[in-house]
Scaffold this motif. Structure first.
Motif, PDB file in Angstrom:
ATOM      1  N   HIS A 118      -8.253 -19.238   6.838  1.00  0.00           N
ATOM      2  CA  HIS A 118      -7.456 -20.189   6.373  1.00  0.00           C
ATOM      3  C   HIS A 118      -6.851 -19.901   5.050  1.00  0.00           C
ATOM      4  N   ASP A 204      -4.286 -35.436  18.907  1.00  0.00           N
ATOM      5  CA  ASP A 204      -5.512 -36.554  18.812  1.00  0.00           C
ATOM      6  C   ASP A 204      -5.002 -37.838  19.341  1.00  0.00           C
ATOM      7  N   GLY A 211      -4.633 -32.185  15.571  1.00  0.00           N
ATOM      8  CA  GLY A 211      -6.062 -31.694  15.005  1.00  0.00           C
ATOM      9  C   GLY A 211      -7.137 -32.911  14.918  1.00  0.00           C
ATOM     10  N   ASP A 212      -8.299 -32.678  14.244  1.00  0.00           N
ATOM     11  CA  ASP A 212      -9.014 -33.268  14.056  1.00  0.00           C
ATOM     12  C   ASP A 212      -9.747 -33.458  12.557  1.00  0.00           C
ATOM     13  N   GLN A 213      -8.898 -32.834  11.655  1.00  0.00           N
ATOM     14  CA  GLN A 213      -9.384 -32.717  10.206  1.00  0.00           C
ATOM     15  C   GLN A 213      -7.941 -33.257   9.264  1.00  0.00           C
ATOM     16  N   ALA A 214      -7.549 -32.465   8.412  1.00  0.00           N
ATOM     17  CA  ALA A 214      -6.492 -33.017   7.782  1.00  0.00           C
ATOM     18  C   ALA A 214      -5.097 -33.429   8.683  1.00  0.00           C
ATOM     19  N   LYS A 215      -4.464 -34.252   8.101  1.00  0.00           N
ATOM     20  CA  LYS A 215      -3.282 -34.513   9.078  1.00  0.00           C
ATOM     21  C   LYS A 215      -1.807 -34.458   8.359  1.00  0.00           C
ATOM     22  N   VAL A 266      -5.663 -35.957   3.627  1.00  0.00           N
ATOM     23  CA  VAL A 266      -6.792 -35.154   3.886  1.00  0.00           C
ATOM     24  C   VAL A 266      -7.912 -35.240   4.765  1.00  0.00           C
ATOM     25  N   ASP A 267      -7.859 -36.582   5.318  1.00  0.00           N
ATOM     26  CA  ASP A 267      -8.597 -37.126   6.391  1.00  0.00           C
ATOM     27  C   ASP A 267      -7.816 -37.203   7.750  1.00  0.00           C
ATOM     28  N   PRO A 268      -8.770 -37.161   8.692  1.00  0.00           N
ATOM     29  CA  PRO A 268      -7.926 -37.272  10.316  1.00  0.00           C
ATOM     30  C   PRO A 268      -7.444 -38.758  10.403  1.00  0.00           C
TER      31      PRO A 268
END
Length: 550
Positions: A118, A204, A211-215, A266-268
């Protein structure tokens, strides 16, 4: 006066007069590091020659002004005298603004991505004097960072030749592996099909985005999907685009009071932004929403594009007609998001009882705040729901919401928001493309005039015949343009030529494209910059889309 005392006095005076090479730098990010305990150098190929002559490692630290964690690491580590003493002793520390040197930053990002899985900023890389990267890391707490650099210094003292050999061998292996596996050439409909297959693995379908983390907004990828939808309508793709555009416009990615979009959440679920605002994001999203209004037949998206335009004009336009790079994630007191957040105490002071209730229904300003500094306004209900909950007529509801927004904006205007006032060619080129798109879809004269003004700024300040400067100031400071600068400026001028029917701008765009091919393309592919970058591979087969289009 004793001679020894005079010597000491003169020495202290000389030290007092010594200035950091970063003092008064046109980059606010570099200038803010001028007083660090680390003795930073600005990037120049000569620093590598000095490293070789002195047998010291290079330590290159990359970041940008709006980056929250860059500020944190500065305060915790770069201003820490114990840490600085180690870095100053066995390395030549170099601080770069990733927005001024995107090609060098991209190469270092690639190295850290390959070695750590990363990457991001602050980006810190130790390199051998020959220019081979040896170790990279992102933010680290000061105690961990000190342990790492003390251990690395001990290893470097013990056997610098072995560390240099390992770094070179790793780079040679990586470069050889890349060159032995050329990418297949895919064109036309097959390319679109391959893109469709790739994004299908990442979409998603529940929250929108990728993705399923940060957007992140991923504007280039969404734009391709939008154009595919225009050419080949598909219900599933249309559903995904509508969901994603709605989530980005309604929830925490967007500033619902002052307009504009934050860099990412920072959230999905798009509710907790990282609060910096970048010109390149807002430029692309303005054009994306204008085009979406056309392709998806959604008038609301045109209002989002126009709102973003108004924000850019109000908050990012400089006096000379160009546009600055970013607004900081930190407010004037160093609080992340503090400029945009509201405590319940502030809300109780600013709004009366009925306004508080309405603000809670419309903006979600009630209950426990997600952020330590308070609530972030975002759309929590449809207008019809709020009307049913309050019993207000349409006219009175709209008037009451306008009053609430005016009160909050008036209070927010008294807060301080630091900004990075660099004016970058590629980002202004992207903005010109977005403004032209908005003017074409809206048909409004003010959008057309703003695009004309920006075109004039670019031609006057950033282009000289067929040469593009990434940044150029009135006092003679200039940074040579990279591949992305030539590409985005040419695309912007061509877009303007299409709506204005300007043969002159069309010819200039063609000249810049021709010059870009000459400077940046060869038998081995593309290079992102015309300048050599340490011992890092110069050429690559393709330039991939990222936050900016390739």
């Amino acid at each position: 006066m004793p001679l020894i005392f005079l010597f000491l006095l003169l020495s202290f005076e000389a030290l007092g007069e010594a200035r950091s090479p970063l003092a008064d730098h046109p980059s606010p990010y570099l200038a803010m590091h001028a007083d660090d305990a680390v003795q930073w150098r600005d990037w120049h190929p000569d620093v590598q020659l000095q490293a070789q002559q002195e047998g010291r490692m290079l330590f290159i630290s990359s970041g940008y002004f709006a980056c929250h964690w860059c500020h944190v690491m500065q305060q915790e580590s770069y201003q820490n005298r114990e840490i600085a003493a180690v870095l100053n002793r066995f390395t030549i520390p170099v601080k770069i603004d990733r927005e001024l040197l995107p090609a060098l930053d991209a190469k270092l990002i690639d190295f850290v991505q390959q070695t750590r899985g990363h990457s991001g900023w602050p980006l810190n890389v130790f390199l051998t004097p020959e220019g081979y990267p040896l170790l990279g890391l992102l933010y680290a707490p000061p105690e961990n960072f000190l342990d790492l650099i003390e251990n690395l210094e001990a290893l470097w003292r013990e056997d610098p030749a072995e560390l240099s050999r390992l770094a070179r061998a790793a780079m040679d292996e990586s470069s050889g592996r890349d060159s032995q596996s050329p990418r297949p050439v895919v064109k036309g409909s097959a390319l679109l099909a391959a893109f469709d297959d790739a994004v299908r693995q990442e979409v998603d379908d529940f929250e929108g985005g990728f993705g399923d983390q940060a957007k992140f907004p991923r504007a280039p990828q969404l734009r391709v999907m939008l154009e595919m939808q225009a050419l080949q309508p598909a219900p599933a793709r249309a559903k995904f685009l509508r969901l994603t555009l709605r989530q980005m416009a309604w929830l925490g990615l967007r500033d619902h009071l002052g307009g504009g979009f934050f860099r990412y959440t920072v959230d999905p679920g798009w509710r907790e932004p990282h609060f910096e605002k970048m010109l390149y994001d807002n430029a692309q999203l303005m054009g994306l929403y204008a085009r979406a209004a056309e392709v998806l037949q959604e008038p609301e998206w045109l209002r989002v594009a126009e709102d973003t335009f108004e924000f850019i004009r109000a908050e990012m336009r400089a006096d000379d007609g160009g546009y600055i790079s970013s607004l900081s994630a930190l407010d004037g007191e160093g609080t992340e998001g503090g400029y945009y957040l509201w405590s319940l105490e502030e809300l109780n002071h600013l709004l009366d009882a009925s306004e508080l209730v309405l603000a809670g229904h419309w903006f979600g300003l009630q209950g426990n705040a997600v952020f330590e500094a308070g609530h972030l306004p975002m759309r929590s209900r449809e207008m019809a729901e709020v009307k049913a909950l309050t019993g207000l007529s349409d006219q009175r509801l709209l008037r009451s919401l306008e009053t609430i927004e005016e009160k909050l904006l008036h209070a927010r205007a008294r807060r301080e928001l630091p900004r990075d006032d660099k004016q970058l060619a590629s980002w202004n080129g992207l903005l010109l493309q977005g403004m032209v798109e908005l003017a074409r879809v809206s048909g409004q004269e003010n959008h057309h005039l703003a695009a004309r003004e920006l075109r004039d700024f670019i031609r006057r300040n950033l282009v000289d015949k067929d040469v593009v400067y990434r940044m150029r100031t009135q006092d003679g400071f200039a940074v040579a343009g990279d591949l992305e600068d030539y590409a985005e400026v040419a695309a912007g001028l061509l877009a303007w030529a299409e709506v204005s029917d300007s043969a002159e701008d069309r010819a200039l765009a063609g000249a810049l494209v021709h010059e870009a091919w000459r400077r940046f393309h060869g038998s081995e592919g593309w290079r992102l910059t015309a300048e050599p970058l340490l011992a890092l591979p110069a050429w690559q087969q393709v330039a991939e889309d990222g936050p900016l289009p390739s």
